[in-house]
Design an enzyme around this catalytic site. Structure first.
Site, short mmCIF file in Angstrom:
data_model
loop_
_atom_site.label_atom_id
_atom_site.label_comp_id
_atom_site.label_asym_id
_atom_site.label_seq_id
_atom_site.Cartn_x
_atom_site.Cartn_y
_atom_site.Cartn_z
N GLU A 1 1.65 -5.74 4.74
CA GLU A 1 1.63 -5.37 3.31
C GLU A 1 0.74 -4.15 3.09
OE1 GLU A 1 2.75 -5.49 0.50
OE2 GLU A 1 3.35 -7.44 -0.22
N ASP A 2 1.01 -3.43 2.02
CA ASP A 2 0.14 -2.31 1.66
C ASP A 2 -1.10 -2.81 0.93
OD1 ASP A 2 1.66 -3.11 -0.53
OD2 ASP A 2 2.24 -1.09 -1.16
N PHE B 1 -6.56 1.59 -9.68
CA PHE B 1 -5.19 1.85 -9.24
C PHE B 1 -5.22 2.95 -8.18
CE2 PHE B 1 -0.94 3.62 -9.29
CZ PHE B 1 -0.18 2.45 -9.27
P1 5GP Z 1 0.60 -8.68 -6.60
O1 5GP Z 1 1.72 -9.68 -6.76
O2 5GP Z 1 -0.36 -9.02 -5.47
O3 5GP Z 1 -0.15 -8.50 -7.89
O4 5GP Z 1 1.32 -7.31 -6.37
C1 5GP Z 1 1.19 -6.55 -5.23
C2 5GP Z 1 2.03 -5.30 -5.39
O5 5GP Z 1 1.63 -4.57 -6.57
C3 5GP Z 1 1.78 -4.34 -4.23
O6 5GP Z 1 2.66 -4.59 -3.14
C4 5GP Z 1 2.00 -2.99 -4.87
O7 5GP Z 1 3.37 -2.67 -4.86
C5 5GP Z 1 1.57 -3.19 -6.34
N1 5GP Z 1 0.16 -2.72 -6.54
C6 5GP Z 1 -0.91 -3.49 -6.82
N2 5GP Z 1 -2.02 -2.74 -6.95
C7 5GP Z 1 -1.62 -1.46 -6.75
C8 5GP Z 1 -2.34 -0.19 -6.74
O8 5GP Z 1 -3.55 -0.08 -6.95
N3 5GP Z 1 -1.59 0.92 -6.48
C9 5GP Z 1 -0.24 0.87 -6.24
N4 5GP Z 1 0.37 2.03 -6.00
N5 5GP Z 1 0.46 -0.30 -6.24
C10 5GP Z 1 -0.24 -1.45 -6.49
#
Ligand code: 5GP
Length: 184
Positions: free
Chosen positions: A108-109, A161
């Site tokens: 995951e990123d 972000f």
């Molecule tokens: P979660 O379900 O954990 O809230 O969502 C994770 C997803 O939200 C990540 O795979 C990514 O696509 C997006 N995301 C969450 N935080 C960031 C951020 O700081 N920057 C970016 N570009 N995407 C984010």
């Protein structure tokens, strides 16, 4: 022509600052590659890459691994309630690999609320992998709503972000070699 992180930042009025520099990312990703190779010696794990944000991370991670492994891709979208992720995921592209009985590592990123990953873990678990672990480049653990087990973590980051190294803002900035913060 090669620009360094500071040059790129200066040239783009929307980028506030570098949060994690490209050299630091490269060092940490190589360490993760070494660690995973050691942990999976004798096995051939499947690295499941979640598109699109993790593609740059995977490209460096796979080249940092000495142990044999396979890669496959999945694309999912989360349904959003307002600006928040609900974590309910829809599969846009599924794996080609049958992961039954396999050692699987989700690459995951970033893990933010943990809702998306939690649903993905439940989904992949139903396919009967031998083991299932998570490797994420970034962890915003202060935002967590759902506890998820993270086995390999590149960096813990504050609640901001971030963009770059695969992560986008409106589909742009994925190509930055560093992790940066956008101007508010
Ligand atoms: P979660 O379900 O954990 O809230 O969502 C994770 C997803 O939200 C990540 O795979 C990514 O696509 C997006 N995301 C969450 N935080 C960031 C951020 O700081 N920057 C970016 N570009 N995407 C984010």
């Amino acid at each position: 022509m090669q620009y360094d992180d500071a040059d790129i930042c200066q040239r783009d009025p929307l980028i506030e600052r570098v949060l994690i520099g490209s050299d630091e990312i490269q060092r940490r990703v190589q360490q993760l590659g070494t660690e995973i190779s050691r942990d999976y010696a004798g096995s051939t794990p499947v690295l499941v890459n979640i598109l699109k944000g993790a593609f740059v991370f995977l490209a460096d991670l796979t080249r940092g691994m000495s142990a044999p492994h396979e890669i496959d891709f999945m694309a999912i979208s989360s349904y959003h309630g307002g600006t928040q992720s609900t974590g309910v995921v829809k599969i846009e592209k599924d794996l080609k690999t049958d992961i039954t009985g396999r050692d699987v590592i989700i690459v995951e990123d970033i893990v933010d609320t943990g809702l998306t990953l939690s649903h993905l873990l439940d989904l992949l678990q139903t396919r009967g992998p031998r083991s299932l672990r998570v490797c994420t480049l970034l962890d915003k653990s202060s935002r967590r709503q759902k506890e998820v087990p993270i086995h390999y973590r590149g960096f813990e980051i504050p609640d901001e972000f971030v963009i770059g190294y695969g992560l986008d803002y409106d589909e742009k900035y994925r190509n930055l070699p560093f992790i940066g913060v956008l101007k508010p």
